[in-house]
Design a protein around this motif. Structure first.
Motif, short mmCIF file in Angstrom:
data_model
loop_
_atom_site.label_atom_id
_atom_site.label_comp_id
_atom_site.label_asym_id
_atom_site.label_seq_id
_atom_site.Cartn_x
_atom_site.Cartn_y
_atom_site.Cartn_z
N GLY A 111 0.84 -1.19 0.00
CA GLY A 111 0.00 0.00 0.00
C GLY A 111 0.87 1.24 0.00
O GLY A 111 1.77 1.40 -0.83
N GLU A 112 0.64 2.13 0.97
CA GLU A 112 1.43 3.35 1.08
C GLU A 112 2.60 3.20 2.05
O GLU A 112 3.36 4.15 2.25
CB GLU A 112 0.52 4.50 1.56
N THR A 113 2.74 2.02 2.65
CA THR A 113 3.78 1.82 3.65
C THR A 113 5.03 1.25 3.01
O THR A 113 4.99 0.18 2.39
CB THR A 113 3.30 0.87 4.76
N ARG A 114 6.14 1.93 3.18
CA ARG A 114 7.42 1.54 2.60
C ARG A 114 8.35 1.05 3.71
O ARG A 114 8.52 1.72 4.72
CB ARG A 114 8.05 2.72 1.86
N PHE A 115 8.91 -0.14 3.51
CA PHE A 115 9.75 -0.78 4.52
C PHE A 115 11.20 -0.83 4.04
O PHE A 115 11.47 -1.12 2.87
CB PHE A 115 9.29 -2.22 4.79
N GLU A 116 12.12 -0.61 4.95
CA GLU A 116 13.53 -0.82 4.66
C GLU A 116 13.86 -2.29 4.87
O GLU A 116 13.55 -2.86 5.92
CB GLU A 116 14.41 0.04 5.56
N VAL A 117 14.45 -2.92 3.88
CA VAL A 117 14.80 -4.35 3.95
C VAL A 117 16.24 -4.46 4.45
O VAL A 117 17.17 -3.98 3.79
CB VAL A 117 14.64 -5.02 2.57
N LYS A 118 16.43 -5.10 5.61
CA LYS A 118 17.74 -5.14 6.24
C LYS A 118 18.50 -6.44 5.94
O LYS A 118 19.37 -6.85 6.70
CB LYS A 118 17.59 -4.98 7.76
N PHE A 119 18.16 -7.08 4.83
CA PHE A 119 18.83 -8.32 4.45
C PHE A 119 18.87 -8.40 2.93
O PHE A 119 18.17 -7.66 2.24
CB PHE A 119 18.11 -9.55 5.03
N LYS A 120 19.68 -9.31 2.42
CA LYS A 120 19.77 -9.51 0.98
C LYS A 120 18.73 -10.54 0.56
O LYS A 120 18.78 -11.70 0.97
CB LYS A 120 21.16 -10.01 0.59
#
Length: 255
Positions: A111-120
Protein backbone atom coordinates in the motif's frame (compact mmCIF):
# COMPACT_ATOMS: atom_id res chain seq x y z
CA UNK A 1 -18.23 -8.32 -10.23
CA UNK A 2 -14.70 -7.00 -10.65
CA UNK A 3 -12.06 -9.18 -9.01
CA UNK A 4 -10.59 -7.80 -5.80
CA UNK A 5 -7.20 -8.59 -4.32
CA UNK A 6 -5.39 -8.22 -1.02
CA UNK A 7 -1.91 -8.77 0.38
CA UNK A 8 -0.78 -10.08 3.77
CA UNK A 9 0.56 -7.22 5.89
CA UNK A 10 1.59 -9.16 9.02
CA UNK A 11 4.44 -11.62 9.41
CA UNK A 12 2.17 -14.69 9.64
CA UNK A 13 -1.62 -14.93 9.36
CA UNK A 14 -3.65 -18.13 9.87
CA UNK A 15 -5.85 -19.41 7.08
CA UNK A 16 -8.82 -21.13 8.71
CA UNK A 17 -11.23 -23.74 7.41
CA UNK A 18 -14.23 -21.67 8.53
CA UNK A 19 -14.99 -18.05 9.39
CA UNK A 20 -14.27 -18.12 13.13
CA UNK A 21 -11.32 -18.01 15.49
CA UNK A 22 -11.85 -21.57 16.71
CA UNK A 23 -11.79 -23.14 13.24
CA UNK A 24 -8.94 -25.39 12.12
CA UNK A 25 -5.84 -23.64 10.75
CA UNK A 26 -5.35 -25.23 7.34
CA UNK A 27 -2.45 -23.07 6.18
CA UNK A 28 -0.83 -19.69 6.73
CA UNK A 29 -0.25 -16.48 4.82
CA UNK A 30 3.25 -15.07 5.09
CA UNK A 31 4.12 -11.39 4.72
CA UNK A 32 3.60 -10.30 1.12
CA UNK A 33 1.45 -13.27 0.06
CA UNK A 34 -1.25 -12.11 -2.34
CA UNK A 35 -4.82 -13.37 -2.44
CA UNK A 36 -8.00 -13.13 -4.48
CA UNK A 37 -11.02 -12.09 -2.40
CA UNK A 38 -13.97 -14.45 -2.83
CA UNK A 39 -16.44 -13.57 -0.06
CA UNK A 40 -16.86 -11.48 3.10
CA UNK A 41 -18.73 -12.44 6.28
CA UNK A 42 -18.44 -9.89 9.09
CA UNK A 43 -14.69 -9.52 9.73
CA UNK A 44 -13.77 -12.66 7.77
CA UNK A 45 -12.62 -12.88 4.16
CA UNK A 46 -12.73 -16.06 2.11
CA UNK A 47 -9.61 -15.96 -0.02
CA UNK A 48 -7.74 -17.91 -2.67
CA UNK A 49 -3.97 -17.58 -2.58
CA UNK A 50 -2.43 -16.51 -5.86
CA UNK A 51 0.75 -18.58 -5.49
CA UNK A 52 -0.91 -21.98 -4.96
CA UNK A 53 -4.73 -21.54 -5.32
CA UNK A 54 -5.40 -22.50 -1.70
CA UNK A 55 -8.74 -21.39 -0.22
CA UNK A 56 -9.75 -20.52 3.32
CA UNK A 57 -10.74 -17.71 5.67
CA UNK A 58 -8.60 -14.90 7.07
CA UNK A 59 -9.26 -11.97 9.41
CA UNK A 60 -9.62 -8.82 7.27
CA UNK A 61 -7.34 -6.88 9.64
CA UNK A 62 -4.35 -9.02 8.61
CA UNK A 63 -4.47 -8.08 4.92
CA UNK A 64 -4.50 -4.86 2.89
CA UNK A 65 -6.55 -4.38 -0.26
CA UNK A 66 -4.61 -3.82 -3.48
CA UNK A 67 -5.88 -2.84 -6.91
CA UNK A 68 -4.04 -5.60 -8.78
CA UNK A 69 -1.46 -8.31 -8.03
CA UNK A 70 2.11 -7.14 -7.55
CA UNK A 71 4.58 -8.18 -10.23
CA UNK A 72 7.88 -8.12 -8.32
CA UNK A 73 8.99 -11.41 -6.81
CA UNK A 74 11.70 -11.31 -4.16
CA UNK A 75 11.80 -13.55 -1.09
CA UNK A 76 13.16 -13.55 2.44
CA UNK A 77 16.12 -16.00 2.48
CA UNK A 78 16.66 -19.06 4.71
CA UNK A 79 17.77 -17.28 7.87
CA UNK A 80 16.17 -16.17 11.13
CA UNK A 81 17.09 -12.47 11.10
CA UNK A 82 14.98 -11.27 8.16
CA UNK A 83 14.17 -7.78 9.42
CA UNK A 84 12.05 -5.03 7.89
CA UNK A 85 11.99 -1.52 9.36
CA UNK A 86 8.70 0.38 9.10
CA UNK A 87 8.56 4.19 8.66
CA UNK A 88 7.98 4.65 12.41
CA UNK A 89 11.12 2.63 13.22
CA UNK A 90 9.28 -0.49 14.35
CA UNK A 91 10.48 -3.85 13.10
CA UNK A 92 8.97 -6.84 11.36
CA UNK A 93 10.72 -10.23 11.54
CA UNK A 94 9.87 -12.26 8.45
CA UNK A 95 9.77 -16.01 8.01
CA UNK A 96 11.97 -17.52 5.32
CA UNK A 97 10.18 -17.59 1.91
CA UNK A 98 8.07 -14.51 2.74
CA UNK A 99 7.50 -12.24 -0.26
CA UNK A 100 8.78 -8.69 -0.67
CA UNK A 101 6.25 -6.73 -2.76
CA UNK A 102 7.56 -3.96 -5.00
CA UNK A 103 11.14 -4.62 -3.90
CA UNK A 104 13.71 -2.13 -5.22
CA UNK A 105 16.78 -0.35 -3.86
CA UNK A 106 16.67 -2.06 -0.47
CA UNK A 107 12.98 -1.36 0.18
CA UNK A 108 9.62 -3.06 -0.30
CA UNK A 109 6.14 -1.61 -0.10
CA UNK A 110 2.59 -2.61 0.86
CA UNK A 111 0.00 0.00 0.00
CA UNK A 112 1.43 3.35 1.08
CA UNK A 113 3.78 1.82 3.65
CA UNK A 114 7.42 1.54 2.60
CA UNK A 115 9.75 -0.78 4.52
CA UNK A 116 13.53 -0.82 4.66
CA UNK A 117 14.80 -4.35 3.95
CA UNK A 118 17.74 -5.14 6.24
CA UNK A 119 18.83 -8.32 4.45
CA UNK A 120 19.77 -9.51 0.98
CA UNK A 121 16.67 -11.08 -0.62
CA UNK A 122 16.35 -14.00 -2.99
CA UNK A 123 15.02 -13.53 -6.51
CA UNK A 124 11.99 -15.86 -6.50
CA UNK A 125 12.24 -17.21 -10.02
CA UNK A 126 16.02 -17.54 -10.13
CA UNK A 127 16.32 -21.28 -10.78
CA UNK A 128 18.57 -23.11 -8.37
CA UNK A 129 20.21 -26.54 -8.30
CA UNK A 130 19.39 -29.78 -6.49
CA UNK A 131 22.28 -29.05 -4.12
CA UNK A 132 20.60 -25.74 -3.29
CA UNK A 133 17.37 -27.59 -2.48
CA UNK A 134 19.22 -29.78 0.03
CA UNK A 135 20.85 -26.74 1.66
CA UNK A 136 17.50 -24.95 1.87
CA UNK A 137 15.85 -28.04 3.38
CA UNK A 138 18.50 -28.34 6.08
CA UNK A 139 17.70 -24.80 7.23
CA UNK A 140 14.40 -26.15 8.62
CA UNK A 141 15.96 -29.08 10.51
CA UNK A 142 14.48 -29.37 14.03
CA UNK A 143 11.61 -26.97 13.25
CA UNK A 144 8.55 -28.24 15.19
CA UNK A 145 5.69 -29.86 13.33
CA UNK A 146 2.53 -27.75 13.14
CA UNK A 147 -0.51 -28.67 11.07
CA UNK A 148 -0.98 -25.88 8.53
CA UNK A 149 2.35 -24.26 9.44
CA UNK A 150 4.73 -22.64 6.96
CA UNK A 151 7.56 -21.25 9.14
CA UNK A 152 10.64 -22.49 10.99
CA UNK A 153 8.67 -22.05 14.23
CA UNK A 154 6.02 -24.53 13.08
CA UNK A 155 5.61 -26.29 9.74
CA UNK A 156 3.84 -29.30 8.27
CA UNK A 157 5.21 -31.82 5.78
CA UNK A 158 3.84 -30.27 2.60
CA UNK A 159 4.42 -26.71 3.81
CA UNK A 160 8.06 -27.65 4.35
CA UNK A 161 8.47 -29.01 0.82
CA UNK A 162 6.58 -26.08 -0.70
CA UNK A 163 8.68 -23.48 1.15
CA UNK A 164 11.98 -25.12 0.18
CA UNK A 165 11.05 -25.30 -3.49
CA UNK A 166 9.64 -21.76 -3.46
CA UNK A 167 13.05 -20.49 -2.39
CA UNK A 168 14.57 -22.70 -5.10
CA UNK A 169 12.49 -20.91 -7.73
CA UNK A 170 9.82 -23.59 -8.25
CA UNK A 171 6.15 -23.17 -7.34
CA UNK A 172 4.44 -26.23 -5.84
CA UNK A 173 0.87 -26.70 -4.66
CA UNK A 174 0.09 -26.59 -0.93
CA UNK A 175 -0.98 -30.16 -0.06
CA UNK A 176 1.03 -33.36 -0.50
CA UNK A 177 -1.70 -34.97 -2.62
CA UNK A 178 -1.60 -31.96 -4.98
CA UNK A 179 2.21 -31.92 -5.13
CA UNK A 180 2.21 -35.62 -6.05
CA UNK A 181 0.47 -34.83 -9.34
CA UNK A 182 3.33 -32.54 -10.40
CA UNK A 183 6.89 -33.21 -11.57
CA UNK A 184 8.49 -36.21 -13.29
CA UNK A 185 8.27 -39.70 -11.82
CA UNK A 186 11.46 -41.44 -10.66
CA UNK A 187 10.84 -45.17 -11.07
CA UNK A 188 13.27 -46.66 -8.58
CA UNK A 189 14.77 -45.52 -5.28
CA UNK A 190 18.40 -46.23 -6.35
CA UNK A 191 17.87 -43.75 -9.23
CA UNK A 192 17.00 -40.78 -7.02
CA UNK A 193 19.04 -37.61 -6.88
CA UNK A 194 19.36 -35.30 -3.87
CA UNK A 195 16.38 -32.96 -3.86
CA UNK A 196 13.90 -35.46 -5.29
CA UNK A 197 10.60 -35.62 -3.41
CA UNK A 198 9.07 -38.79 -1.96
CA UNK A 199 5.34 -39.23 -1.28
CA UNK A 200 3.70 -41.68 1.10
CA UNK A 201 0.18 -43.10 1.31
CA UNK A 202 -2.13 -44.73 3.84
CA UNK A 203 -4.00 -48.03 3.65
CA UNK A 204 -6.67 -46.44 1.46
CA UNK A 205 -4.03 -45.29 -1.03
CA UNK A 206 -4.40 -41.59 -0.19
CA UNK A 207 -1.22 -39.49 -0.21
CA UNK A 208 -0.74 -38.28 3.37
CA UNK A 209 2.96 -37.39 3.73
CA UNK A 210 5.87 -35.96 1.76
CA UNK A 211 9.59 -35.32 2.26
CA UNK A 212 12.79 -34.36 0.43
CA UNK A 213 15.37 -37.01 -0.34
CA UNK A 214 18.95 -36.25 0.63
CA UNK A 215 20.15 -39.48 -1.00
CA UNK A 216 18.72 -42.87 -1.99
CA UNK A 217 18.63 -43.88 1.69
CA UNK A 218 18.04 -40.67 3.68
CA UNK A 219 15.09 -38.29 3.75
CA UNK A 220 14.36 -35.01 5.54
CA UNK A 221 10.70 -34.55 6.44
CA UNK A 222 8.37 -32.92 8.98
CA UNK A 223 7.02 -35.50 11.42
CA UNK A 224 6.99 -34.33 15.02
CA UNK A 225 9.76 -32.03 13.86
CA UNK A 226 11.77 -31.62 10.68
CA UNK A 227 14.24 -34.51 10.89
CA UNK A 228 16.36 -36.88 8.87
CA UNK A 229 15.43 -40.58 8.77
CA UNK A 230 16.46 -43.66 6.79
CA UNK A 231 14.32 -44.66 3.82
CA UNK A 232 14.14 -47.80 1.68
CA UNK A 233 11.67 -49.38 -0.75
CA UNK A 234 9.17 -49.94 2.07
CA UNK A 235 9.22 -46.37 3.28
CA UNK A 236 10.58 -44.25 6.13
CA UNK A 237 12.07 -46.10 9.07
CA UNK A 238 11.57 -44.04 12.22
CA UNK A 239 14.66 -44.19 14.38
CA UNK A 240 12.65 -42.92 17.35
CA UNK A 241 9.84 -45.47 16.99
CA UNK A 242 12.11 -48.30 15.77
CA UNK A 243 9.61 -49.19 13.05
CA UNK A 244 8.40 -48.04 9.63
CA UNK A 245 6.27 -44.92 10.02
CA UNK A 246 5.35 -44.04 6.40
CA UNK A 247 4.77 -46.28 3.35
CA UNK A 248 6.47 -45.15 0.14
CA UNK A 249 4.12 -44.53 -2.79
CA UNK A 250 5.92 -42.46 -5.45
CA UNK A 251 8.99 -40.31 -6.06
CA UNK A 252 8.92 -37.11 -8.12
CA UNK A 253 11.65 -34.85 -9.54
CA UNK A 254 11.11 -31.09 -9.86
CA UNK A 255 14.60 -29.94 -10.83
Amino acid sequence: MEQQYAICRVTVAPIRAEANDQAEIVSQLLFGDQVLLLEKIDRWLRIRTLHDDYEGWVDFKQVTHIEKPETSHFLAPPQIDNTLVAPDGSRYYLAASSSLPQYADGHCQIGETRFEVKFKPLAEFSQRTAADVVELALFYQHAPYQWGGRTSFGIDCSGFVQAVYKMAGITLKRDASQQATMGTTVDFLPEVLPGDVAFFDNEEGRIIHVGILLSHDRIIHASGKVKIDPIDDQGIYSQELQRYSHKLRIIKRFI
